[in-house]
Design a protein around this motif. Structure first.
Motif, PDB file in Angstrom:
ATOM      1  N   ILE A 164     105.654  17.226  39.873  1.00  0.00           N
ATOM      2  CA  ILE A 164     105.797  18.404  40.849  1.00  0.00           C
ATOM      3  C   ILE A 164     106.504  18.233  42.116  1.00  0.00           C
ATOM      4  N   GLU A 165     106.359  17.175  42.643  1.00  0.00           N
ATOM      5  CA  GLU A 165     107.172  16.801  43.877  1.00  0.00           C
ATOM      6  C   GLU A 165     108.676  16.645  43.571  1.00  0.00           C
ATOM      7  N   GLU A 166     108.769  16.054  42.422  1.00  0.00           N
ATOM      8  CA  GLU A 166     110.314  15.607  41.634  1.00  0.00           C
ATOM      9  C   GLU A 166     111.136  17.052  41.586  1.00  0.00           C
ATOM     10  N   ILE A 167     110.428  18.016  41.143  1.00  0.00           N
ATOM     11  CA  ILE A 167     110.966  19.358  40.999  1.00  0.00           C
ATOM     12  C   ILE A 167     111.356  20.039  42.328  1.00  0.00           C
ATOM     13  N   PHE A 168     110.560  20.060  43.191  1.00  0.00           N
ATOM     14  CA  PHE A 168     110.550  20.348  44.564  1.00  0.00           C
ATOM     15  C   PHE A 168     111.714  19.672  45.211  1.00  0.00           C
ATOM     16  N   MET A 169     111.943  18.252  44.902  1.00  0.00           N
ATOM     17  CA  MET A 169     112.910  17.491  45.736  1.00  0.00           C
ATOM     18  C   MET A 169     114.247  18.170  45.232  1.00  0.00           C
ATOM     19  N   MET A 170     114.542  18.717  43.851  1.00  0.00           N
ATOM     20  CA  MET A 170     115.622  19.211  43.605  1.00  0.00           C
ATOM     21  C   MET A 170     116.121  20.553  44.176  1.00  0.00           C
ATOM     22  N   LEU A 171     115.133  21.132  44.972  1.00  0.00           N
ATOM     23  CA  LEU A 171     115.564  22.266  45.473  1.00  0.00           C
ATOM     24  C   LEU A 171     116.532  22.343  46.810  1.00  0.00           C
ATOM     25  N   GLN A 172     116.273  21.657  47.294  1.00  0.00           N
ATOM     26  CA  GLN A 172     117.298  21.231  48.860  1.00  0.00           C
ATOM     27  C   GLN A 172     118.788  21.287  48.303  1.00  0.00           C
ATOM     28  N   PRO A 173     119.016  20.226  47.291  1.00  0.00           N
ATOM     29  CA  PRO A 173     120.583  20.068  46.863  1.00  0.00           C
ATOM     30  C   PRO A 173     120.969  21.134  46.189  1.00  0.00           C
ATOM     31  N   VAL A 174     120.062  21.914  45.280  1.00  0.00           N
ATOM     32  CA  VAL A 174     120.464  23.144  44.965  1.00  0.00           C
ATOM     33  C   VAL A 174     120.905  24.448  45.548  1.00  0.00           C
ATOM     34  N   LYS A 175     120.011  24.354  46.598  1.00  0.00           N
ATOM     35  CA  LYS A 175     120.305  25.435  47.767  1.00  0.00           C
ATOM     36  C   LYS A 175     121.633  25.251  48.426  1.00  0.00           C
ATOM     37  N   GLU A 176     121.769  23.909  48.875  1.00  0.00           N
ATOM     38  CA  GLU A 176     123.120  23.459  49.349  1.00  0.00           C
ATOM     39  C   GLU A 176     124.334  23.894  48.672  1.00  0.00           C
ATOM     40  N   LEU A 177     124.166  23.421  47.262  1.00  0.00           N
ATOM     41  CA  LEU A 177     125.395  23.757  46.332  1.00  0.00           C
ATOM     42  C   LEU A 177     125.506  25.042  46.219  1.00  0.00           C
ATOM     43  N   PHE A 178     124.642  25.957  45.931  1.00  0.00           N
ATOM     44  CA  PHE A 178     125.034  27.151  45.444  1.00  0.00           C
ATOM     45  C   PHE A 178     125.264  28.192  46.677  1.00  0.00           C
ATOM     46  N   ASN A 179     124.724  27.736  47.917  1.00  0.00           N
ATOM     47  CA  ASN A 179     125.178  28.701  49.099  1.00  0.00           C
ATOM     48  C   ASN A 179     126.584  28.301  49.358  1.00  0.00           C
ATOM     49  N   ALA A 180     126.989  27.089  48.796  1.00  0.00           N
ATOM     50  CA  ALA A 180     128.345  26.698  48.985  1.00  0.00           C
ATOM     51  C   ALA A 180     129.376  27.397  48.020  1.00  0.00           C
ATOM     52  N   ILE A 181     129.109  27.686  47.071  1.00  0.00           N
ATOM     53  CA  ILE A 181     129.866  28.144  45.993  1.00  0.00           C
ATOM     54  C   ILE A 181     130.129  29.729  45.851  1.00  0.00           C
ATOM     55  N   ASN A 182     131.552  30.045  45.387  1.00  0.00           N
ATOM     56  CA  ASN A 182     131.751  31.287  45.173  1.00  0.00           C
ATOM     57  C   ASN A 182     131.048  31.811  43.818  1.00  0.00           C
ATOM     58  N   PRO A 183     130.469  32.839  43.730  1.00  0.00           N
ATOM     59  CA  PRO A 183     129.639  33.142  42.480  1.00  0.00           C
ATOM     60  C   PRO A 183     130.639  33.446  41.008  1.00  0.00           C
ATOM     61  N   ARG A 184     132.042  33.397  41.571  1.00  0.00           N
ATOM     62  CA  ARG A 184     133.142  33.517  40.544  1.00  0.00           C
ATOM     63  C   ARG A 184     133.439  32.346  39.845  1.00  0.00           C
ATOM     64  N   LEU A 185     132.940  31.264  40.404  1.00  0.00           N
ATOM     65  CA  LEU A 185     133.515  29.938  39.985  1.00  0.00           C
ATOM     66  C   LEU A 185     133.181  29.580  38.398  1.00  0.00           C
ATOM     67  N   LEU A 186     131.874  29.875  38.224  1.00  0.00           N
ATOM     68  CA  LEU A 186     131.529  29.509  36.820  1.00  0.00           C
ATOM     69  C   LEU A 186     132.110  30.427  35.681  1.00  0.00           C
TER      70      LEU A 186
END
Length: 207
Positions: free
Chosen positions: A76-98
Protein backbone atom coordinates in the motif's frame (compact mmCIF):
# COMPACT_ATOMS: atom_id res chain seq x y z
CA UNK A 1 24.91 19.88 -20.07
CA UNK A 2 25.64 18.79 -23.65
CA UNK A 3 23.99 20.36 -26.69
CA UNK A 4 21.84 17.25 -27.15
CA UNK A 5 20.66 17.44 -23.54
CA UNK A 6 19.86 21.15 -23.85
CA UNK A 7 17.78 20.51 -26.98
CA UNK A 8 15.90 17.66 -25.35
CA UNK A 9 15.21 19.70 -22.23
CA UNK A 10 14.04 22.70 -24.25
CA UNK A 11 11.78 20.59 -26.45
CA UNK A 12 10.30 18.86 -23.42
CA UNK A 13 9.50 22.21 -21.81
CA UNK A 14 7.62 23.31 -24.93
CA UNK A 15 5.79 19.99 -25.38
CA UNK A 16 4.68 19.99 -21.75
CA UNK A 17 3.47 23.58 -21.97
CA UNK A 18 1.78 23.61 -25.38
CA UNK A 19 1.38 20.02 -26.56
CA UNK A 20 3.31 18.48 -29.44
CA UNK A 21 1.47 19.33 -32.66
CA UNK A 22 2.00 23.09 -32.64
CA UNK A 23 5.70 22.96 -31.75
CA UNK A 24 8.17 23.04 -34.64
CA UNK A 25 11.93 22.68 -34.80
CA UNK A 26 11.98 26.46 -35.32
CA UNK A 27 10.16 26.91 -32.03
CA UNK A 28 12.70 24.72 -30.23
CA UNK A 29 15.58 26.68 -31.76
CA UNK A 30 14.04 30.04 -30.75
CA UNK A 31 13.28 28.77 -27.27
CA UNK A 32 16.93 27.81 -26.81
CA UNK A 33 18.35 30.80 -28.72
CA UNK A 34 20.26 28.54 -31.10
CA UNK A 35 20.13 28.08 -34.86
CA UNK A 36 17.81 25.56 -36.44
CA UNK A 37 20.90 24.05 -38.05
CA UNK A 38 22.23 23.23 -34.59
CA UNK A 39 19.01 21.33 -33.86
CA UNK A 40 19.17 19.37 -37.11
CA UNK A 41 22.82 18.49 -36.58
CA UNK A 42 21.76 16.54 -33.48
CA UNK A 43 18.26 15.34 -34.42
CA UNK A 44 16.91 14.64 -37.93
CA UNK A 45 13.32 15.57 -37.05
CA UNK A 46 10.81 16.14 -34.26
CA UNK A 47 9.92 12.45 -34.12
CA UNK A 48 13.49 11.61 -33.13
CA UNK A 49 13.31 14.07 -30.22
CA UNK A 50 9.96 12.71 -29.08
CA UNK A 51 11.13 9.09 -29.14
CA UNK A 52 14.24 9.86 -27.10
CA UNK A 53 12.25 11.88 -24.57
CA UNK A 54 9.77 9.03 -24.20
CA UNK A 55 12.54 6.50 -23.63
CA UNK A 56 14.07 8.76 -20.98
CA UNK A 57 10.74 9.00 -19.18
CA UNK A 58 10.17 5.25 -19.41
CA UNK A 59 13.64 4.53 -17.99
CA UNK A 60 13.07 7.07 -15.21
CA UNK A 61 9.72 5.52 -14.28
CA UNK A 62 11.18 2.02 -14.24
CA UNK A 63 13.88 3.14 -11.82
CA UNK A 64 11.26 4.84 -9.64
CA UNK A 65 9.10 1.71 -9.64
CA UNK A 66 12.05 -0.36 -8.45
CA UNK A 67 12.94 2.21 -5.80
CA UNK A 68 9.39 2.33 -4.42
CA UNK A 69 9.16 -1.46 -4.36
CA UNK A 70 12.35 -1.81 -2.30
CA UNK A 71 11.98 1.21 -0.02
CA UNK A 72 8.27 0.87 0.84
CA UNK A 73 7.16 -0.88 4.01
CA UNK A 74 4.28 -2.65 2.27
CA UNK A 75 2.35 -2.83 -1.00
CA UNK A 76 0.00 0.00 0.00
CA UNK A 77 2.80 2.40 0.79
CA UNK A 78 4.35 1.47 -2.57
CA UNK A 79 1.15 2.65 -4.33
CA UNK A 80 0.99 5.87 -2.33
CA UNK A 81 4.64 6.59 -3.04
CA UNK A 82 3.71 6.74 -6.72
CA UNK A 83 1.23 9.53 -6.13
CA UNK A 84 3.62 12.46 -5.69
CA UNK A 85 5.57 12.02 -8.95
CA UNK A 86 2.25 11.38 -10.72
CA UNK A 87 0.88 14.63 -9.32
CA UNK A 88 3.98 16.59 -10.32
CA UNK A 89 4.06 15.13 -13.83
CA UNK A 90 0.42 15.69 -14.67
CA UNK A 91 0.36 19.17 -13.17
CA UNK A 92 3.15 20.08 -15.60
CA UNK A 93 1.70 18.51 -18.75
CA UNK A 94 -0.67 20.09 -21.27
CA UNK A 95 -3.67 17.73 -21.59
CA UNK A 96 -3.29 17.83 -25.39
CA UNK A 97 0.10 16.10 -25.26
CA UNK A 98 -1.20 12.53 -25.27
CA UNK A 99 -3.80 13.32 -27.94
CA UNK A 100 -1.10 14.82 -30.17
CA UNK A 101 1.14 11.81 -29.57
CA UNK A 102 -1.59 9.38 -30.56
CA UNK A 103 -2.75 11.25 -33.67
CA UNK A 104 0.48 12.57 -35.16
CA UNK A 105 3.30 10.31 -33.88
CA UNK A 106 2.16 6.68 -34.26
CA UNK A 107 5.56 5.08 -33.66
CA UNK A 108 6.04 6.95 -30.38
CA UNK A 109 2.45 6.13 -29.45
CA UNK A 110 3.13 2.45 -30.03
CA UNK A 111 6.11 2.64 -27.68
CA UNK A 112 3.87 4.22 -25.04
CA UNK A 113 1.38 1.38 -25.43
CA UNK A 114 4.16 -1.19 -25.09
CA UNK A 115 5.36 0.48 -21.90
CA UNK A 116 1.85 0.39 -20.44
CA UNK A 117 1.29 -3.25 -21.30
CA UNK A 118 4.69 -4.51 -20.15
CA UNK A 119 6.52 -2.47 -17.51
CA UNK A 120 3.50 -0.77 -15.96
CA UNK A 121 1.45 -3.96 -16.00
CA UNK A 122 4.29 -5.96 -14.46
CA UNK A 123 4.63 -3.37 -11.69
CA UNK A 124 0.92 -3.62 -10.89
CA UNK A 125 0.87 -7.42 -10.97
CA UNK A 126 3.90 -7.59 -8.66
CA UNK A 127 2.30 -5.08 -6.29
CA UNK A 128 -0.97 -6.99 -6.08
CA UNK A 129 0.81 -10.29 -5.44
CA UNK A 130 2.80 -8.55 -2.71
CA UNK A 131 -0.33 -7.06 -1.14
CA UNK A 132 -2.05 -10.45 -1.04
CA UNK A 133 1.01 -12.06 0.53
CA UNK A 134 1.16 -9.31 3.17
CA UNK A 135 -2.50 -9.82 4.04
CA UNK A 136 -3.48 -6.31 2.95
CA UNK A 137 -5.19 -7.05 -0.38
CA UNK A 138 -8.20 -9.28 -0.96
CA UNK A 139 -7.12 -12.78 -1.90
CA UNK A 140 -10.05 -13.21 -4.31
CA UNK A 141 -9.12 -10.43 -6.76
CA UNK A 142 -8.44 -11.24 -10.40
CA UNK A 143 -4.96 -9.78 -10.79
CA UNK A 144 -4.91 -9.94 -14.58
CA UNK A 145 -8.24 -8.15 -15.03
CA UNK A 146 -7.47 -5.45 -12.50
CA UNK A 147 -3.97 -4.82 -13.84
CA UNK A 148 -5.48 -4.28 -17.29
CA UNK A 149 -8.13 -1.98 -15.85
CA UNK A 150 -5.57 0.14 -14.05
CA UNK A 151 -3.26 0.64 -17.02
CA UNK A 152 -6.24 1.69 -19.15
CA UNK A 153 -7.28 4.18 -16.48
CA UNK A 154 -3.95 5.95 -16.95
CA UNK A 155 -4.91 6.76 -20.54
CA UNK A 156 -8.59 7.33 -19.70
CA UNK A 157 -7.72 10.28 -17.49
CA UNK A 158 -6.20 12.05 -20.52
CA UNK A 159 -9.40 11.78 -22.56
CA UNK A 160 -10.66 15.35 -22.90
CA UNK A 161 -14.12 14.13 -23.93
CA UNK A 162 -14.51 12.35 -20.60
CA UNK A 163 -12.46 14.66 -18.36
CA UNK A 164 -12.27 18.07 -20.10
CA UNK A 165 -9.44 20.20 -18.74
CA UNK A 166 -11.88 23.09 -18.31
CA UNK A 167 -13.65 21.09 -15.60
CA UNK A 168 -11.02 18.71 -14.21
CA UNK A 169 -7.45 18.89 -12.98
CA UNK A 170 -5.53 16.13 -14.78
CA UNK A 171 -3.33 15.30 -11.79
CA UNK A 172 -6.33 15.06 -9.47
CA UNK A 173 -8.12 12.74 -11.90
CA UNK A 174 -5.12 10.40 -11.97
CA UNK A 175 -4.80 10.45 -8.18
CA UNK A 176 -8.52 9.82 -7.71
CA UNK A 177 -8.49 6.86 -10.10
CA UNK A 178 -5.40 5.39 -8.46
CA UNK A 179 -6.95 5.77 -5.01
CA UNK A 180 -10.18 4.15 -6.24
CA UNK A 181 -8.16 1.21 -7.56
CA UNK A 182 -6.28 0.85 -4.27
CA UNK A 183 -9.36 0.84 -2.05
CA UNK A 184 -10.97 -1.64 -4.42
CA UNK A 185 -8.24 -4.25 -3.99
CA UNK A 186 -7.54 -3.85 -0.26
CA UNK A 187 -9.28 -5.89 2.44
CA UNK A 188 -10.54 -4.50 5.76
CA UNK A 189 -7.05 -4.53 7.27
CA UNK A 190 -5.68 -2.90 4.15
CA UNK A 191 -8.34 -0.18 4.26
CA UNK A 192 -7.10 0.85 7.69
CA UNK A 193 -3.49 0.95 6.52
CA UNK A 194 -4.45 2.90 3.40
CA UNK A 195 -6.42 5.45 5.43
CA UNK A 196 -3.39 5.96 7.67
CA UNK A 197 -1.10 6.63 4.71
CA UNK A 198 -3.69 8.88 3.10
CA UNK A 199 -4.03 10.92 6.29
CA UNK A 200 -0.24 11.35 6.47
CA UNK A 201 -0.11 12.53 2.85
CA UNK A 202 -2.96 14.97 3.40
CA UNK A 203 -1.20 16.41 6.45
CA UNK A 204 1.97 16.82 4.39
CA UNK A 205 0.06 18.47 1.56
CA UNK A 206 0.90 15.77 -0.97
CA UNK A 207 -2.72 15.00 -1.84
Amino acid sequence: MSTEEQILKGAEELFFRYGIKGITMDDVAKHLSVSKRTIYEKFPNKDAIIEILLKQHFDKHLEEFKKYRHSSSDAIEEIFMMLQPVKELFNAINPRLLFDLKKFHPQAWEEFQKFKKTALRETLVTNMKRGIKEGLYRDDINISILATLRIEEVELAWNSEIYPSSEYNLAQVQICLLEHFLFGVTNIKGHGVAERYKKQLNINGLL
